[in-house]
Design an enzyme around this catalytic site. Structure first.
Site, PDB file in Angstrom:
ATOM      1  N   GLU A  51      11.494 -18.928  18.495  1.00 52.14           N
ATOM      2  CA  GLU A  51      11.967 -20.102  19.984  1.00 52.14           C
ATOM      3  C   GLU A  51      10.708 -21.138  19.920  1.00 52.14           C
ATOM      4  OE1 GLU A  51      13.172 -18.346  23.744  1.00 52.14           O
ATOM      5  OE2 GLU A  51      12.563 -20.345  24.612  1.00 52.14           O
ATOM      6  N   ARG A 294       9.359  -4.134  14.463  1.00 52.94           N
ATOM      7  CA  ARG A 294       9.017  -5.030  15.339  1.00 52.94           C
ATOM      8  C   ARG A 294       7.411  -4.407  14.523  1.00 52.94           C
ATOM      9  NH1 ARG A 294       9.998  -7.973  19.459  1.00 52.94           N
ATOM     10  NH2 ARG A 294       8.195  -8.925  19.893  1.00 52.94           N
ATOM     11  N   LYS A 304       4.481 -13.890  23.555  1.00 56.93           N
ATOM     12  CA  LYS A 304       4.657 -15.430  24.132  1.00 56.93           C
ATOM     13  C   LYS A 304       4.307 -15.533  25.786  1.00 56.93           C
ATOM     14  CE  LYS A 304       7.855 -16.257  21.006  1.00 56.93           C
ATOM     15  NZ  LYS A 304       8.857 -18.002  20.198  1.00 56.93           N
TER      16      LYS A 304
HETATM   17  P1  ATP Z   1       8.568 -12.847  22.954  1.00 61.98           P
HETATM   18  O1  ATP Z   1       9.452 -12.362  23.169  1.00 61.98           O
HETATM   19  O2  ATP Z   1       7.586 -13.332  22.643  1.00 61.98           O
HETATM   20  O3  ATP Z   1       8.538 -15.028  22.880  1.00 61.98           O
HETATM   21  P2  ATP Z   1      10.667 -13.127  20.549  1.00 61.98           P
HETATM   22  O4  ATP Z   1      11.032 -12.271  19.655  1.00 61.98           O
HETATM   23  O5  ATP Z   1      11.394 -13.602  21.447  1.00 61.98           O
HETATM   24  O6  ATP Z   1       9.140 -12.996  21.136  1.00 61.98           O
HETATM   25  P3  ATP Z   1      10.906 -15.456  18.766  1.00 61.98           P
HETATM   26  O7  ATP Z   1      10.558 -17.499  18.794  1.00 61.98           O
HETATM   27  O8  ATP Z   1      12.231 -15.819  19.256  1.00 61.98           O
HETATM   28  O9  ATP Z   1       9.785 -15.231  19.642  1.00 61.98           O
HETATM   29  O10 ATP Z   1      10.565 -14.106  17.781  1.00 61.98           O
HETATM   30  C1  ATP Z   1      11.803 -15.595  16.610  1.00 61.98           C
HETATM   31  C2  ATP Z   1      12.212 -13.850  14.963  1.00 61.98           C
HETATM   32  O11 ATP Z   1      10.539 -13.508  15.268  1.00 61.98           O
HETATM   33  C3  ATP Z   1      12.658 -13.046  15.268  1.00 61.98           C
HETATM   34  O12 ATP Z   1      13.447 -13.280  14.481  1.00 61.98           O
HETATM   35  C4  ATP Z   1      11.768 -11.661  15.905  1.00 61.98           C
HETATM   36  O13 ATP Z   1      13.020 -11.220  15.880  1.00 61.98           O
HETATM   37  C5  ATP Z   1      10.977 -12.072  15.173  1.00 61.98           C
HETATM   38  N1  ATP Z   1       9.914 -11.244  15.894  1.00 61.98           N
HETATM   39  C6  ATP Z   1       8.962 -12.054  16.704  1.00 61.98           C
HETATM   40  N2  ATP Z   1       7.871 -10.566  17.249  1.00 61.98           N
HETATM   41  C7  ATP Z   1       7.907  -9.818  16.470  1.00 61.98           C
HETATM   42  C8  ATP Z   1       7.085  -8.492  15.904  1.00 61.98           C
HETATM   43  N3  ATP Z   1       6.609  -8.409  17.092  1.00 61.98           N
HETATM   44  N4  ATP Z   1       7.876  -8.094  14.944  1.00 61.98           N
HETATM   45  C9  ATP Z   1       8.541  -8.517  13.961  1.00 61.98           C
HETATM   46  N5  ATP Z   1       9.164  -9.669  14.040  1.00 61.98           N
HETATM   47  C10 ATP Z   1       9.190 -10.140  14.868  1.00 61.98           C
HETATM   48 MG    MG Z   2      13.271 -14.834  21.921  1.00 66.25          MG
END
Ligand code: ATP
Ligand code: MG
Length: 589
Positions: A51, A294, A304
């Protein structure tokens, strides 16, 4: 700048303190291999769907390496899809930054897509669900909806609006789309099962009203699809075969499948005519969602929202502050893409949640830098050392190998003169036990020069040492037979006349606690910010270090790995960031 070659770095890991999981055999790759062998798929298609509401962080590196890595290894492809269904939080600056960071990590996408490319598809898919009696417009407020939803132990109750006729729902949903109703006054919900044991299936919302300008579509839409609906259909639209996501989405999988199956894009081309009209490739298919754990790292924040808070409250100097565990922060700090990929490869892919010691990341980066960073000499806390048996204006040019283990790095010229800077801590008037460096009347080897003996310690009026007056044993000069004479220590130096003064930024971990967001100690994560994580000082560099290009990385001998700051370094005003010390200094603390 050296070209990063991901394939070359996929060599087996060697550090003995990490257990390497064989990438050939992780359970996701096993599924992919079986699907190819059985003919279920002829080509593998994955996607990385961030995102654009912030920059990527170290956790994302795992998802990037997995999705792009699998596509590369199995000859398929991977899309970069910006999941932009939350207007207001997303912006084009983050879109540009995400693209740059993915490329920096060593990957490239088949196509760049936006979830917003499919807004018309989502809308038509929702209309179809309404027509099929599988979705309805609900007027409950968000609080009421929560109340009706039930709990883990109690079933939910149907909304009074659940019985609306298909005609009424069609009319209301079209008017939602036309912008007739205020924000959050109505939602479109999938009609699934209010008594389901899985709360995600208790008539989840799939559309909401939100009159906010969108980063890609502007004011075109007053309604926006919810994540589960948009994500499942985006995957299906792109013909993604394996939709890899983190474990918290395991409970969402039945809903993911419900959306894909009940909309059935593959069977209804009229739903996605807009995508074809826009000139985008469309081969809808049924994707399979697979969850993995994760990446959690100690001393890191991988939310984020919190990373944004650090930036917005001025607690760090921006998203690329070298203390930040964003990909751009790590980059500016001097961490290498190959080092990050090595960490991900070694950790492997599983369903086991764990917290990885930050030291493992540093070790992977050290290992890569040890092999790839040329050596240079720099002095951070200078003490003057004068060689009294050389003429005061003595100058010569020495040749030093750039790398002790790899001749292909070549050699460089290092100027030497009768006065050099050494590290203050390499001299001790009263040496502690086991001290192997310079002491009064003692000898030490000046790296690449020869053996010097400390004949006199000069102090100022306050009693501080300001100069060491030494003699250089002419028989011990590098290249002469006497050069092999044994002395206990070797120290580095920089010619005082030729040294270039640089700003040197010594960085350390941003948080002083392994789990900064564990608030059970009564402290908020913000209170765990380590005030020592950034110290600005000066360094005296040999000329070949000062002449670096921005982002060039070196090992400053005996000090650590450093990088010429990619934003502020200039050869006539050098700025270096310490990437990592030569050894782990945290495990002792
Ligand atoms: P936030 O909640 O901080 O915004 P998010 O997981 O929602 O983080 P996204 O930008 O939606 O962030 O994530 C993009 C991709 O990266 C998703 O497929 C998510 O599962 C993966 N991802 C995010 N954080 C991790 C992590 N710590 N380890 C592995 N994959 C991750
Ligand atoms: Mg997200």
């Amino acid at each position: 700048m050296p070209i990063e070659n991901p394939a070359a770095e996929n060599a087996p890991g060697t550090a003995d303190n990490v257990q390497r999981t064989d990438v050939q055999r992780d359970f996701v790759r096993q599924i992919v291999r079986e699907d190819l062998a059985s003919g279920k798929h002829v080509a593998i298609r994955t996607r990385f769907p961030p995102e654009p509401n912030g920059y990527l962080h170290i956790g994302h590196a795992k998802a990037i390496c997995l999705n792009f890595g699998i596509a590369r290894e199995f000859g398929g492809w991977c899309n970069l899809r910006l999941d932009d269904t939350n207007p207001g939080k997303e912006n084009p600056e983050f879109v540009a930054g995400i693209k740059e960071d993915v490329r920096w990590l060593g990957f490239d996408w088949h196509e760049l897509r936006h979830a917003s490319d499919y807004f018309e598809v989502f809308y038509r898919a929702a209309l179809k669900l309404v027509e099929d009696g599988k979705a309805y417009v609900d007027d409950l407020t968000p609080e009421q909806m929560r109340e009706y939803r039930g709990t883990l132990t109690e079933p939910g109750r149907p909304s009074p609006y659940r019985k609306r006729s298909i005609e009424e729902n069609l009319d209301l949903f079209k008017r939602m789309r036309a912008g007739e109703f205020p924000d959050a006054s109505k939602t479109l919900r999938a009609k699934i099962d209010m008594a389901s044991g899985n709360i995600n299936l208790r008539d989840p919302a799939i559309y909401r009203i939100r009159k906010v300008a969108h980063q890609n579509t502007g004011d075109a839409w007053p309604i926006y699809p919810m994540y589960d609906f948009a994500h499942a259909l985006s995957d299906a639209m792109e013909g993604i075969t394996h939709s890899l996501c983190t474990l918290e989405f395991e409970d969402h999988r039945p809903l993911y499948d419900w959306c894909v199956d009940n909309v059935d894009l593959a069977g209804h081309p009229q739903l996605w005519q807009s995508v074809v009209d826009a000139g985008l490739e469309a081969k809808p298919a049924k994707p399979r969602q697979i969850e993995f754990s994760r990446l959690n790292l100690s001393y890191c924040i991988t939310s984020k929202r919190k990373l944004a808070q650090l930036v917005n409250e001025g607690l760090v100097d921006g998203w690329d502050d070298p203390r930040m565990n964003t990909l751009r922060g790590l980059r500016r700090r001097g961490f290498t893409p190959a080092g990050l990929r090595l960490l991900i490869e070694r950790l492997g892919i599983s369903k086991q949640n764990s917290v990885i010691d930050y030291a493992l990341l540093e070790n992977c980066v050290r290992e890569d830098l040890d092999a790839t960073a040329p050596r240079r000499m720099a002095v951070l806390d200078p003490l003057k050392l004068t060689i009294t048996n050389l003429p005061g204006n003595h100058e010569e040019t020495l040749r030093f190998a750039n790398h002790p283990k790899d001749e292909s790095f070549g050699a460089r010229e290092v100027p030497f003169g009768s006065t050099v800077w050494i590290e203050r801590e390499d001299f001790a008037e009263v040496p502690p036990k086991g001290f192997k460096r310079l002491v009064p009347d003692g000898e030490v080897r000046l790296r690449g020069v020869g053996i010097v003996k400390c004949e006199e310690v000069v102090k100022d009026a306050a009693g501080d040492i300001i100069e060491l007056r030494c003699t250089l044993d002419p028989e011990s000069r590098a290249g002469l037979p006497g050069a092999d004479r044994k002395v206990k220590g070797t120290i580095h130096w920089v010619s005082a006349r030729h040294a270039v003064v640089a700003e040197v930024r010594l960085y350390d971990r941003l948080f002083d606690a392994a789990a900064p967001d564990d608030e059970s100690d009564g402290k908020s994560w913000i209170e765990h910010i380590n005030p020592e994580a950034k110290r600005i000082g000066r360094g005296w560099l040999e000329p070949a270090a000062a002449a670096a290009e921005p982002e060039q990385r070196f090992q400053f001998e005996r000090l650590g790995y450093f990088v010429a700051d990619r934003v502020e370094h200039r050869p006539d005003a050098p700025v270096f960031n310490r990437t990592v010390t030569l050894r782990d200094t945290w495990s002792k603390r």
